[in-house]
Design a protein around this motif. Structure first.
Motif, PDB file in Angstrom:
ATOM      1  N   VAL A 216       0.844  -1.244   0.005  1.00  0.00           N
ATOM      2  CA  VAL A 216       0.078  -0.010  -0.006  1.00  0.00           C
ATOM      3  C   VAL A 216       0.921   1.265   0.132  1.00  0.00           C
ATOM      4  CG1 VAL A 216      -0.137  -0.065   2.337  1.00  0.00           C
ATOM      5  CG2 VAL A 216      -2.040   1.125   1.226  1.00  0.00           C
ATOM      6  N   THR A 217       0.571   2.190  -0.879  1.00  0.00           N
ATOM      7  CA  THR A 217       1.339   3.541  -0.826  1.00  0.00           C
ATOM      8  C   THR A 217       0.408   4.618  -0.139  1.00  0.00           C
ATOM      9  OG1 THR A 217       0.225   3.763  -2.941  1.00  0.00           O
ATOM     10  CG2 THR A 217       2.589   2.782  -3.063  1.00  0.00           C
ATOM     11  N   ALA A 218      -0.663   4.407   0.117  1.00  0.00           N
ATOM     12  CA  ALA A 218      -1.398   5.518   0.758  1.00  0.00           C
ATOM     13  C   ALA A 218      -0.810   5.808   2.036  1.00  0.00           C
ATOM     14  CB  ALA A 218      -2.851   5.251   1.004  1.00  0.00           C
ATOM     15  N   SER A 219      -0.858   6.973   2.570  1.00  0.00           N
ATOM     16  CA  SER A 219      -0.395   7.426   3.885  1.00  0.00           C
ATOM     17  C   SER A 219      -1.317   6.828   4.959  1.00  0.00           C
ATOM     18  CB  SER A 219      -0.615   9.085   4.068  1.00  0.00           C
ATOM     19  OG  SER A 219      -1.998   9.490   4.105  1.00  0.00           O
ATOM     20  N   PRO A 220      -0.921   6.746   6.170  1.00  0.00           N
ATOM     21  CA  PRO A 220      -1.655   6.010   7.339  1.00  0.00           C
ATOM     22  C   PRO A 220      -2.836   6.723   7.441  1.00  0.00           C
ATOM     23  CG  PRO A 220       0.681   6.360   7.891  1.00  0.00           C
ATOM     24  CD  PRO A 220       0.601   7.312   6.298  1.00  0.00           C
ATOM     25  N   GLU A 221      -3.058   8.032   7.509  1.00  0.00           N
ATOM     26  CA  GLU A 221      -4.350   8.720   7.479  1.00  0.00           C
ATOM     27  C   GLU A 221      -5.076   8.520   6.581  1.00  0.00           C
ATOM     28  OE1 GLU A 221      -1.324  10.362   7.633  1.00  0.00           O
ATOM     29  OE2 GLU A 221      -0.986  10.582   9.841  1.00  0.00           O
ATOM     30  N   GLU A 222      -4.736   8.539   5.174  1.00  0.00           N
ATOM     31  CA  GLU A 222      -5.755   7.975   4.068  1.00  0.00           C
ATOM     32  C   GLU A 222      -6.276   6.572   4.333  1.00  0.00           C
ATOM     33  OE1 GLU A 222      -5.859   7.307  -0.594  1.00  0.00           O
ATOM     34  OE2 GLU A 222      -3.967   8.661   0.142  1.00  0.00           O
ATOM     35  N   LEU A 223      -5.145   5.498   4.532  1.00  0.00           N
ATOM     36  CA  LEU A 223      -5.540   4.321   4.594  1.00  0.00           C
ATOM     37  C   LEU A 223      -6.766   4.141   5.873  1.00  0.00           C
ATOM     38  CD1 LEU A 223      -5.094   1.403   4.113  1.00  0.00           C
ATOM     39  CD2 LEU A 223      -3.358   1.338   5.678  1.00  0.00           C
ATOM     40  N   ALA A 224      -6.224   4.833   6.936  1.00  0.00           N
ATOM     41  CA  ALA A 224      -7.305   4.798   8.086  1.00  0.00           C
ATOM     42  C   ALA A 224      -8.615   5.115   7.778  1.00  0.00           C
ATOM     43  CB  ALA A 224      -7.113   5.656   9.296  1.00  0.00           C
ATOM     44  N   SER A 225      -8.987   6.260   6.720  1.00  0.00           N
ATOM     45  CA  SER A 225     -10.032   6.905   6.330  1.00  0.00           C
ATOM     46  C   SER A 225     -10.649   5.892   5.314  1.00  0.00           C
ATOM     47  CB  SER A 225      -9.643   8.026   5.364  1.00  0.00           C
ATOM     48  OG  SER A 225     -10.905   8.499   4.706  1.00  0.00           O
ATOM     49  N   ARG A 226     -10.040   5.158   4.409  1.00  0.00           N
ATOM     50  CA  ARG A 226     -10.534   3.903   3.490  1.00  0.00           C
ATOM     51  C   ARG A 226     -11.176   2.959   4.431  1.00  0.00           C
ATOM     52  NH1 ARG A 226      -8.859   4.502  -1.880  1.00  0.00           N
ATOM     53  NH2 ARG A 226     -10.489   2.769  -2.054  1.00  0.00           N
TER      54      ARG A 226
END
Length: 121
Positions: free
Chosen positions: A14-24
């Motif tokens: 996964v390349t998304a930031s931790p915050e973006e991943l948490a949101s998804r």
């Protein structure tokens, strides 16, 4: 459950930031308590409900992330590197049976029978 973002990346690229991943993850139905910084990097606080026992590990969350981002999972070998002497070399076990005239054998239905039964009569 505390999910270490860097450990999660060992299972899924996964390349998304931790915050973006948490949101998804939150949008997919996983309750997220927040994202914080820890010793090993970002930590996502996932509140796993009783109907999702498959998400009670980093690999389970990685499966969920893989499904969200359509990414394959990296299967990591669970075998740690061996070191030290083999268990068979470290410990020797000897079993001695005394006082038993006839050995007993266990059958499928968990009843004990003598190996040489006595004749009835």
């Amino acid at each position: 459950m505390k999910v270490v973002y860097n450990w999660l990346k060992e299972f899924v690229a996964v390349t998304a930031s931790p915050e973006e991943l948490a949101s998804r993850l939150a949008l997919s139905g996983t309750n997220i308590g927040g994202v914080e910084n820890g010793v090993h990097g970002a930590i996502i606080d996932a509140e796993v409900t009783s109907n999702r026992p498959d998400c009670l590990s980093h690999f389970g969350i990685a499966r969920e992330v893989g499904a969200i981002y359509k990414l394959p999972l990296n299967h990591i070998s669970p075998r740690p590197a061996e070191s030290g002497p083999k268990a068979s070399e470290a410990v020797k076990v000897e079993i001695r049976l005394t006082g038993i005239v006839r050995p007993l054998h266990r059958t499928r239905n968990s009843q004990c029978k003598e190996s040489n039964p006595r004749p009835h009569g």
